[in-house]
Scaffold this motif. Structure first.
Motif, short mmCIF file in Angstrom:
data_model
loop_
_atom_site.label_atom_id
_atom_site.label_comp_id
_atom_site.label_asym_id
_atom_site.label_seq_id
_atom_site.Cartn_x
_atom_site.Cartn_y
_atom_site.Cartn_z
N SER A 325 -18.29 6.09 58.26
CA SER A 325 -17.22 6.29 57.75
C SER A 325 -17.26 4.60 56.87
CB SER A 325 -16.50 6.08 58.97
OG SER A 325 -17.10 4.35 60.60
N ASN A 326 -17.83 3.90 57.53
CA ASN A 326 -17.99 2.77 56.72
C ASN A 326 -18.52 3.28 55.07
OD1 ASN A 326 -17.23 0.44 57.79
ND2 ASN A 326 -19.29 1.13 59.72
N ALA A 327 -19.57 4.15 54.62
CA ALA A 327 -20.29 3.84 53.71
C ALA A 327 -19.38 5.06 53.03
CB ALA A 327 -21.09 5.09 53.59
N LEU A 328 -18.33 5.94 53.54
CA LEU A 328 -17.26 7.17 53.08
C LEU A 328 -16.38 5.76 52.05
CD1 LEU A 328 -15.29 9.59 52.69
CD2 LEU A 328 -15.60 9.17 54.15
N ALA A 329 -16.10 4.84 53.13
CA ALA A 329 -14.28 3.86 52.90
C ALA A 329 -15.41 3.14 51.44
CB ALA A 329 -14.39 3.12 54.26
N ALA A 330 -16.81 2.53 51.64
CA ALA A 330 -16.79 1.41 50.51
C ALA A 330 -17.22 2.37 49.08
CB ALA A 330 -18.58 0.54 50.92
N ALA A 331 -17.77 3.32 49.20
CA ALA A 331 -18.17 4.51 47.87
C ALA A 331 -16.76 4.99 47.03
CB ALA A 331 -18.37 5.57 48.76
N ALA A 332 -15.63 5.69 49.16
CA ALA A 332 -14.26 5.66 47.80
C ALA A 332 -13.32 4.50 47.27
CB ALA A 332 -13.48 6.05 48.63
N ALA A 333 -13.50 3.16 47.68
CA ALA A 333 -12.38 2.18 47.15
C ALA A 333 -13.57 1.41 45.71
CB ALA A 333 -13.67 1.00 47.80
#
Length: 410
Positions: A325-333
């Motif tokens: 979840s954290n990697a998904l959010a960081a990559a989407a930002a």
């Protein structure tokens, strides 16, 4: 994946997370018991006071994210650690709902600052595909600290008197202050990203509808992730009439598995779509919730082995969820608004922390099975939402490193 040396900054963060989460692992299993047994406050009052403090600070991640973009994540992380240390230390003087709210607000402010900036700090220091690995290692460090804290909690729960609960509060406060010292001495200042032009506080993330939907789904996942430590002590004492040490055994087994298996699971999920990984975690949490509710019908002798078995899918769900979840959010930002985006993403954990105590205590007061069944249903809906979001989030955010390399070579 070839092994690479752990950079110095990551070793410092590992130390910070180990110390910090040791205190949290020690304190959380006895948190509700501390206020009901030592401060002599009713369980429902404690739940509402803690939830009020969390709700009152809910808007802060939007402000904190903007602050991170301007001054850098390190400064904000330090401030959050100190505020939490002071707030939790103040719990020693709680004797009324009003004093509980005051110190809970201070601790909640520190939590908002810390959790709205720590993952941005990692993103500032790790680049590209190494972020997944860094988040995995950070998660393993967190869980190792929680596991060590759970071992200490087992001893305190076995003692079961007021002084034992007070020790948990003092140690928890001290670990935050020690973590701040380690970070201040061991990690150099980082440069803040350039501030985005003419945007209001948090406006960019809030206008990104797929990202907002991701935050909403992750709020449910965060509720699931916190429900075992929050609800199990009360469930064990008041519904199952089991021994207090059994709670610490279960939490210790859970966190030991998280610490030992986190990096391995990150490696195993490379090449999978992050949204699909989170869907699997949701299904596992749904099954766990149903099984927890069914514990009420078991004979006492079967409770321990059954709960150990039931905790396995819960643990696997956590292993899949946290780094993904954290990697998904960081990559989407967007890079220039990463602080605002990741702080907004941490809003999901803030909201879960705000409603969790009141949700559990009210549902549990209605029926002991109700919290687990509600969590199971909500988790399934959140998992389905992740599948629906798959086509709306950036393609390279959805895919992990191996999938990205495959797309690049196609």
């Amino acid at each position: 994946m070839s092994s690479t040396p752990t950079p110095g900054w990551l070793r410092v963060l590992i130390a910070v997370l180990l110390v910090d989460m040791l205190g949290a692992g020690l304190y959380l299993p006895v948190s509700l018991l501390y206020f009901t047994k030592v401060a002599d406050l009713p369980l429902s009052t404690v739940g509402w006071c803690l939830s009020f403090a969390q709700l009152a600070t809910l808007p802060l991640p939007l402000l904190i994210g903007r602050l991170v973009d301007r001054v850098g994540a390190r400064t904000v992380v330090l401030g959050g650690l100190v505020l939490q240390g002071v707030g939790f230390l103040g719990y020693l003087w709680v004797g009324s709902p009003g004093s509980l709210v005051v110190f809970a607000l201070l601790a909640a402010l520190g939590q908002r600052a810390y959790w709205s900036s720590i993952f941005t700090l990692i993103a500032e220091l790790a680049s590209g595909p190494e972020r997944d690995r860094a988040y995995g290692i950070a998660g393993a460090a967190q869980n190792t600290g929680v596991g060590l804290g759970a071992v200490l909690a087992a001893l305190l729960l076995a003692v079961g008197d007021e002084s034992a609960y007070q020790v948990a509060v003092v140690v928890n406060a001290a670990t935050f202050l020690l973590s701040a010292l380690v970070l201040w001495r061991g990690l150099p200042k980082t440069k803040a990203a350039p501030a985005p032009k003419a945007q209001g506080l948090g406006v960019g993330p809030l206008r990104d509808k797929p990202f907002v939907a991701l935050v909403g789904a992750n709020t449910v996942f965060a509720l699931c992730s916190g429900m075992l430590a929050l609800g199990l002590p009360v469930f064990m004492a008041d519904a199952l009439a089991g021994p207090g040490w059994l709670v610490a055994v279960l939490l210790g087994a859970n966190t030991a598995a998280l610490a030992l298996c986190q990096v391995w699971v990150v490696k195993r999920t490379e090449g999978r779509r992050r949204t699909r990984v989170l869907f699997v975690a949701a299904v596992l949490w749904t099954g766990w919730g149903v099984l927890m509710a069914s514990t009420l019908g078991l004979p006492t002798v079967a409770v321990l082995p059954f709960l150990l078995l039931v905790t396995a899918p819960y643990t696997l769900a956590e292993l899949l969820h946290a780094p993904t979840s954290n990697a998904l959010a960081a990559a989407a930002a967007p890079a220039e608004q990463r602080g605002s985006y990741l702080a907004t993403f941490q809003f999901s954990f803030a909201l879960a922390g705000a409603i969790g105590p009141a949700l559990f205590t009210q549902l549990f007061g209605w029926h002991p099975a109700a919290p687990w069944l509600v969590i199971a249903a909500a988790s399934l809906l959140a998992g389905l939402a992740m599948i629906a979001l798959e086509r709306r989030l950036p393609a390279l955010a959805v895919r992990t490193r191996a999938a990205e390399e495959e797309l690049a070579s196609a």
